[in-house]
Design an enzyme around this catalytic site. Structure first.
Site, PDB file in Angstrom:
ATOM      1  N   GLY A  40       0.820  -1.216   0.000  1.00  0.00           N
ATOM      2  CA  GLY A  40       0.000   0.000   0.000  1.00  0.00           C
ATOM      3  C   GLY A  40       0.850   1.259   0.000  1.00  0.00           C
TER       4      GLY A  40
ATOM      5  N   ASP B  56       5.536  -5.313   6.146  1.00  0.00           N
ATOM      6  CA  ASP B  56       6.014  -6.630   6.554  1.00  0.00           C
ATOM      7  C   ASP B  56       5.702  -7.701   5.512  1.00  0.00           C
ATOM      8  OD1 ASP B  56       3.239  -6.251   7.414  1.00  0.00           O
ATOM      9  OD2 ASP B  56       3.409  -8.214   8.340  1.00  0.00           O
ATOM     10  N   GLY B  57       4.522  -7.642   4.882  1.00  0.00           N
ATOM     11  CA  GLY B  57       4.178  -8.628   3.858  1.00  0.00           C
ATOM     12  C   GLY B  57       5.017  -8.498   2.612  1.00  0.00           C
TER      13      GLY B  57
ATOM     14  N   ILE C  34       1.567   2.683   7.162  1.00  0.00           N
ATOM     15  CA  ILE C  34       0.866   3.543   8.118  1.00  0.00           C
ATOM     16  C   ILE C  34       0.537   2.760   9.387  1.00  0.00           C
ATOM     17  CG2 ILE C  34      -0.128   4.926   6.249  1.00  0.00           C
ATOM     18  CD1 ILE C  34      -2.857   3.641   6.943  1.00  0.00           C
ATOM     19  N   ASP C  35       0.474   1.425   9.292  1.00  0.00           N
ATOM     20  CA  ASP C  35       0.110   0.595  10.442  1.00  0.00           C
ATOM     21  C   ASP C  35       1.214   0.531  11.498  1.00  0.00           C
ATOM     22  OD1 ASP C  35      -2.144   0.006   8.886  1.00  0.00           O
ATOM     23  OD2 ASP C  35      -1.183  -1.752   8.021  1.00  0.00           O
TER      24      ASP C  35
ATOM     25  N   GLU D 215      -9.845  -0.689  12.743  1.00  0.00           N
ATOM     26  CA  GLU D 215     -10.633  -1.514  11.825  1.00  0.00           C
ATOM     27  C   GLU D 215     -10.567  -3.003  12.129  1.00  0.00           C
ATOM     28  OE1 GLU D 215      -9.050  -0.944   7.909  1.00  0.00           O
ATOM     29  OE2 GLU D 215      -7.039  -1.619   8.442  1.00  0.00           O
TER      30      GLU D 215
ATOM     31  N   ARG E 226     -22.786   9.065  15.824  1.00  0.00           N
ATOM     32  CA  ARG E 226     -22.508   9.228  14.400  1.00  0.00           C
ATOM     33  C   ARG E 226     -21.162   8.568  14.096  1.00  0.00           C
ATOM     34  NH1 ARG E 226     -27.036  10.395  14.566  1.00  0.00           N
ATOM     35  NH2 ARG E 226     -28.163  12.131  13.596  1.00  0.00           N
TER      36      ARG E 226
ATOM     37  N   VAL F  30      -7.902   8.087   3.334  1.00  0.00           N
ATOM     38  CA  VAL F  30      -7.454   9.454   3.621  1.00  0.00           C
ATOM     39  C   VAL F  30      -6.177   9.419   4.456  1.00  0.00           C
ATOM     40  CG1 VAL F  30      -8.044  11.577   4.870  1.00  0.00           C
ATOM     41  CG2 VAL F  30      -9.753  10.465   3.439  1.00  0.00           C
TER      42      VAL F  30
END
Length: 383
Positions: free
Chosen positions: A14, A119-120, A143-144, A240, A281, A288
């Site tokens: 990504g 890592d992948g 980003i993780d 997530e 909400r 993003v």
């Protein structure tokens, strides 16, 4: 080791902020520092598996007049699907294209390869380079922030800034309408983004995949906010990868055959309303978090990583990954990195920080003598 004349650099997995700063640093150090030719491989592994090969030469003209250091994404392109060892073909079959990758490396007459990936990606690229005995140095980006061996990866700092900014914006509307605002963020199986941004953004509840939680625990925190602190609004951050209130994984199945995390915030919204009566909400940031102008931290990290990676090749060192440890750049063996994601540990100091601030970050079981089991109600992650 033979004299180095040409090296390649590719981005895989990504995208995230700071990739172009890495590419820039690799090119500057390779061309200006050592007089090498630096080739940028297009679209990750596909650039070396395609025929004709797909690449560009990186030099002064590549960066002249362009704000590469400040731009998001990757000028080389990237892919996060299609395992070269079992590559999906148009007719539905799969083929092993690993030797196409190795042959592409030799056709370009490369003397080393710098891989920027998570890592992948690093695991797959290391396997490819081992098969062809190709000198490789890895640079962690995600980003993780779940790459082992490094305290920080390129892209993480910017993602946390984006989430923190979103919480700043949601706080005002939460207060205005007396609501609980639930923000779902990325991170896959690691809760680093949610934990760090949640603390920085003043969240009342932070849910991460590594920590079990109960709906009652969330409701208790919201009641405390209402009844003790006298606030009629709350901020909730959920990663997530957190399970749904039912205990099931929160995933979405797409028509392209992919299954991805997402949607847990919507389930939590309904459950929280039913238990507390507070209007809720949901906002889901999604991709993003990957884009935008890189933070100062990511630009600095990318630059330091790029230079060190080139220096490692110059020293005849490979099968290593550059890393950030104890406020400095080091390098570690790739075999110690490619063993799975780095998740938030139970003894992470920031979990204690969150608890000290009154944030609900899940249940910390307290075993009683003789049983080794918690006295608390069974949490969702244990169901």
């Amino acid at each position: 080791m033979a004299e180095i004349r040409r090296i390649g650099v590719l981005t895989s997995g990504g995208d995230c902020a700071g990739l172009n700063a890495v590419i820039r640093a690799v090119a500057f150090r390779g061309v200006n520092g050592y007089g090498w030719k630096v080739l940028g491989i297009l679209d990750g592994t596909q650039g070396l598996m395609s025929r004709p090969l797909r690449y560009i030469e990186l030099g002064a003209d590549t960066f002249r007049g362009r704000d590469i250091l400040r731009s998001g994404g990757t000028l080389l392109g990237t892919v996060n699907k299609g395992n070269p060892f079992a590559y999906p073909m148009p007719d539905g079959s799969v083929r092993d294209l690993s030797m196409d990758f190795v042959d592409g490396f030799h056709q370009l007459e490369l003397d080393g390869l710098i891989v920027v990936g998570g890592d992948g990606s690093l695991r797959i690229l290391r396997k490819l380079c081992e098969k062809g005995m190709l000198p490789m140095v890895g640079i962690p980006k995600t980003i993780d922030n779940d790459v082992k061996g490094t305290e920080a990866a390129v892209g993480y700092s910017t993602a946390v800034d984006v989430v923190t900014d979103a919480l700043d914006r949601l706080q005002a509307t939460a207060a205005s309408h007396h609501r609980a605002m639930i923000l779902e963020v990325m991170g896959r199986d690691a809760g680093h983004i949610a934990l760090n941004a949640g603390i920085s953004g003043g969240a009342d509840v932070i849910l991460i995949p590594e920590m079990p939680y109960t709906l009652e625990g969330i409701a208790e925190r919201i009641r405390y906010v209402q009844q003790v602190e006298g606030r009629s609004h709350a901020l909730i951050v959920v990663a997530e990868g957190v399970k749904r209130p039912s205990g099931a994984a929160a995933t979405v199945h797409y028509s392209d055959g992919e299954t991805r995390y997402g949607g847990v915030a919507n389930d939590l919204s309904e459950a929280i309303y039913l238990m507390t009566g507070i209007e809720t909400r949901v906002s889901i940031l999604g991709h993003v978090q990957r884009g935008g102008t890189p933070s100062m931290r990511d630009r600095l990290l990318a630059s330091a990583f790029g230079v060190h990676a080139v220096d490692l090749l110059a020293q005849g060192k490979h099968d290593r990954m550059v890393a950030w440890q104890h406020r400095g750049v080091v390098d570690v063996p790739l075999e110690e990195v490619c063993v799975g994601p780095r998740c938030v540990q139970p003894d992470d100091p920031l979990l204690n920080t969150a608890r000290g601030l009154g944030i609900y970050v899940g249940d910390f079981p307290e075993p009683h003598a003789g049983s080794g089991k918690s006295k608390k109600t069974k949490s969702l992650s244990e169901e």
